[in-house]
Design a protein around this motif. Sequence first.
Motif, PDB file in Angstrom:
ATOM      1  N   LEU A 167       0.718  -1.091  -0.116  1.00 14.03           N
ATOM      2  CA  LEU A 167       0.549  -0.148  -0.361  1.00 14.03           C
ATOM      3  C   LEU A 167       1.115   0.787  -0.182  1.00 14.03           C
ATOM      4  O   LEU A 167       0.152   2.130  -0.488  1.00 14.03           O
ATOM      5  CB  LEU A 167      -0.460   0.314   1.383  1.00 14.03           C
ATOM      6  CG  LEU A 167      -2.007  -0.619   1.449  1.00 14.03           C
ATOM      7  CD1 LEU A 167      -2.802  -1.280   2.636  1.00 14.03           C
ATOM      8  CD2 LEU A 167      -3.173  -1.222   0.505  1.00 14.03           C
ATOM      9  N   SER A 168       1.836   1.043  -0.435  1.00 14.56           N
ATOM     10  CA  SER A 168       3.149   2.210   0.178  1.00 14.56           C
ATOM     11  C   SER A 168       2.874   3.055   1.226  1.00 14.56           C
ATOM     12  O   SER A 168       3.573   4.453   1.003  1.00 14.56           O
ATOM     13  CB  SER A 168       2.294   3.071  -1.383  1.00 14.56           C
ATOM     14  OG  SER A 168       3.493   2.434  -2.683  1.00 14.56           O
ATOM     15  N   GLN A 169       2.902   2.675   2.192  1.00 13.00           N
ATOM     16  CA  GLN A 169       2.484   3.289   3.626  1.00 13.00           C
ATOM     17  C   GLN A 169       3.890   3.165   3.982  1.00 13.00           C
ATOM     18  O   GLN A 169       4.018   3.979   5.460  1.00 13.00           O
ATOM     19  CB  GLN A 169       1.255   2.676   4.499  1.00 13.00           C
ATOM     20  CG  GLN A 169       0.126   2.661   3.672  1.00 13.00           C
ATOM     21  CD  GLN A 169      -0.412   4.605   3.901  1.00 13.00           C
ATOM     22  OE1 GLN A 169       0.336   4.800   4.391  1.00 13.00           O
ATOM     23  NE2 GLN A 169      -1.385   4.361   3.650  1.00 13.00           N
ATOM     24  N   HIS A 170       4.981   2.281   3.848  1.00 16.18           N
ATOM     25  CA  HIS A 170       5.945   2.163   4.690  1.00 16.18           C
ATOM     26  C   HIS A 170       6.809   0.797   3.616  1.00 16.18           C
ATOM     27  O   HIS A 170       6.822   0.605   2.696  1.00 16.18           O
ATOM     28  CB  HIS A 170       5.856   0.671   6.342  1.00 16.18           C
ATOM     29  CG  HIS A 170       4.884   1.388   6.792  1.00 16.18           C
ATOM     30  ND1 HIS A 170       5.610   2.185   7.892  1.00 16.18           N
ATOM     31  CD2 HIS A 170       3.522   1.284   7.481  1.00 16.18           C
ATOM     32  CE1 HIS A 170       4.877   2.866   8.851  1.00 16.18           C
ATOM     33  NE2 HIS A 170       3.457   2.093   8.577  1.00 16.18           N
ATOM     34  N   PHE A 171       8.512   1.310   4.667  1.00 14.60           N
ATOM     35  CA  PHE A 171       9.310   1.342   3.494  1.00 14.60           C
ATOM     36  C   PHE A 171       9.872  -0.680   3.933  1.00 14.60           C
ATOM     37  O   PHE A 171       9.052  -0.208   5.088  1.00 14.60           O
ATOM     38  CB  PHE A 171      10.166   1.174   3.131  1.00 14.60           C
ATOM     39  CG  PHE A 171      10.629   2.754   2.849  1.00 14.60           C
ATOM     40  CD1 PHE A 171      10.828   3.157   1.256  1.00 14.60           C
ATOM     41  CD2 PHE A 171       9.794   4.444   3.232  1.00 14.60           C
ATOM     42  CE1 PHE A 171      10.814   4.020   0.441  1.00 14.60           C
ATOM     43  CE2 PHE A 171      10.519   5.392   2.504  1.00 14.60           C
ATOM     44  CZ  PHE A 171      10.160   5.776   1.452  1.00 14.60           C
ATOM     45  N   ALA A 172      10.822  -1.818   3.923  1.00 15.01           N
ATOM     46  CA  ALA A 172      10.770  -2.454   3.944  1.00 15.01           C
ATOM     47  C   ALA A 172      11.514  -2.539   5.613  1.00 15.01           C
ATOM     48  O   ALA A 172      10.844  -3.589   6.179  1.00 15.01           O
ATOM     49  CB  ALA A 172      11.852  -3.423   2.925  1.00 15.01           C
ATOM     50  N   ILE A 173      12.696  -1.512   6.106  1.00 20.90           N
ATOM     51  CA  ILE A 173      12.929  -1.454   6.994  1.00 20.90           C
ATOM     52  C   ILE A 173      12.267  -1.337   8.020  1.00 20.90           C
ATOM     53  O   ILE A 173      12.382  -2.179   9.471  1.00 20.90           O
ATOM     54  CB  ILE A 173      14.143  -0.762   6.988  1.00 20.90           C
ATOM     55  CG1 ILE A 173      14.711  -0.195   8.340  1.00 20.90           C
ATOM     56  CG2 ILE A 173      13.763   1.178   6.785  1.00 20.90           C
ATOM     57  CD1 ILE A 173      15.718  -1.874   8.712  1.00 20.90           C
ATOM     58  N   ASP A 174      11.205  -0.420   7.272  1.00 20.50           N
ATOM     59  CA  ASP A 174       9.903  -0.261   9.042  1.00 20.50           C
ATOM     60  C   ASP A 174       8.897  -1.201   9.085  1.00 20.50           C
ATOM     61  O   ASP A 174       8.717  -2.141  10.320  1.00 20.50           O
ATOM     62  CB  ASP A 174       9.012   0.821   8.403  1.00 20.50           C
ATOM     63  CG  ASP A 174       9.729   2.350   7.764  1.00 20.50           C
ATOM     64  OD1 ASP A 174      11.208   2.309   8.252  1.00 20.50           O
ATOM     65  OD2 ASP A 174       9.069   2.864   7.066  1.00 20.50           O
ATOM     66  N   VAL A 175       8.750  -2.277   8.383  1.00 22.87           N
ATOM     67  CA  VAL A 175       8.538  -3.825   8.317  1.00 22.87           C
ATOM     68  C   VAL A 175       9.388  -4.892   9.386  1.00 22.87           C
ATOM     69  O   VAL A 175       8.730  -5.184  10.071  1.00 22.87           O
ATOM     70  CB  VAL A 175       7.366  -3.936   7.156  1.00 22.87           C
ATOM     71  CG1 VAL A 175       7.836  -5.618   7.502  1.00 22.87           C
ATOM     72  CG2 VAL A 175       6.841  -3.428   6.418  1.00 22.87           C
ATOM     73  N   LEU A 176      10.311  -3.997   8.916  1.00 24.80           N
ATOM     74  CA  LEU A 176      11.590  -5.656   9.962  1.00 24.80           C
ATOM     75  C   LEU A 176      11.212  -5.156  10.607  1.00 24.80           C
ATOM     76  O   LEU A 176      11.259  -5.657  12.169  1.00 24.80           O
ATOM     77  CB  LEU A 176      12.179  -5.402   8.707  1.00 24.80           C
ATOM     78  CG  LEU A 176      13.894  -6.405   9.774  1.00 24.80           C
ATOM     79  CD1 LEU A 176      13.514  -7.564   9.685  1.00 24.80           C
ATOM     80  CD2 LEU A 176      15.389  -6.168   8.402  1.00 24.80           C
ATOM     81  N   ALA A 177      11.436  -3.551  10.939  1.00 29.33           N
ATOM     82  CA  ALA A 177      11.670  -3.370  13.032  1.00 29.33           C
ATOM     83  C   ALA A 177      10.939  -3.295  13.809  1.00 29.33           C
ATOM     84  O   ALA A 177      10.558  -3.896  14.634  1.00 29.33           O
ATOM     85  CB  ALA A 177      12.516  -1.429  12.652  1.00 29.33           C
ATOM     86  N   GLY A 178       9.031  -3.532  12.890  1.00 30.40           N
ATOM     87  CA  GLY A 178       8.055  -3.382  13.059  1.00 30.40           C
ATOM     88  C   GLY A 178       8.642  -4.583  13.234  1.00 30.40           C
ATOM     89  O   GLY A 178       7.724  -5.115  14.637  1.00 30.40           O
ATOM     90  N   SER A 179       8.359  -5.696  13.070  1.00 26.01           N
ATOM     91  CA  SER A 179       8.035  -6.609  13.246  1.00 26.01           C
ATOM     92  C   SER A 179       9.165  -7.635  14.720  1.00 26.01           C
ATOM     93  O   SER A 179       8.099  -8.796  15.050  1.00 26.01           O
ATOM     94  CB  SER A 179       8.824  -8.246  12.114  1.00 26.01           C
ATOM     95  OG  SER A 179       9.654  -8.421  11.846  1.00 26.01           O
ATOM     96  N   VAL A 180      10.237  -6.434  14.296  1.00 25.48           N
ATOM     97  CA  VAL A 180      11.211  -7.430  15.661  1.00 25.48           C
ATOM     98  C   VAL A 180      10.562  -6.662  17.107  1.00 25.48           C
ATOM     99  O   VAL A 180      10.938  -7.561  18.017  1.00 25.48           O
ATOM    100  CB  VAL A 180      12.620  -6.746  15.458  1.00 25.48           C
ATOM    101  CG1 VAL A 180      13.516  -6.988  16.994  1.00 25.48           C
ATOM    102  CG2 VAL A 180      13.170  -7.779  14.113  1.00 25.48           C
TER     103      VAL A 180
END
Length: 184
Positions: A167-180
Amino acid sequence: MKRYLAFYIPYLVFVITFLVLILCNNKADLHLWLTSIYTPIGDLFFHYYTLVGDWVPYAVVAGLLFYTYRMALFVLVSQLATGLVSIIIKQTWNEPRPVLYFKEHFPNIQLHQIVGEHLHSVHSFPSGHTITAFAFFLSLCFFTKRPGLHFLYFILALLVGYSRIYLSQHFAIDVLAGSVIGVS
């Protein structure tokens, strides 16, 4: 810990894969690659599925109150704690989201937009929806004994994370950090 390997092993593969992708690519190129395939079905699915990282865990908590207070309280506390961490980090870093980043750095590139989806501009890092989803689905693992469900919970959490990129709300690094953060 051994009981939850069906969640943790694929999660570790995801973390390593995304870490390699992030380290080997700049965030604009990686975002464009991860969002290069769009379909009407994907647009519809991810537009609604992303809500699993929004209000859905709280609705489940309300439902769990009729089943087991212990589980409801555990899920609620995990959601509130990770939500607080998310807010603090977002306010501290205040990174631009893809729409603003591309507008400032690559004005000729137009990101795919879905009708009805409001693209936010700031507070990209980390992805709060991803934090919520990973915390929620890992919490559910603690109350189920079937490894097949644990793997399904991982896939469901991962789909929320990918929805934020799609949805172009976040970058991959945002998602990775969020998962951690969510798993922690």
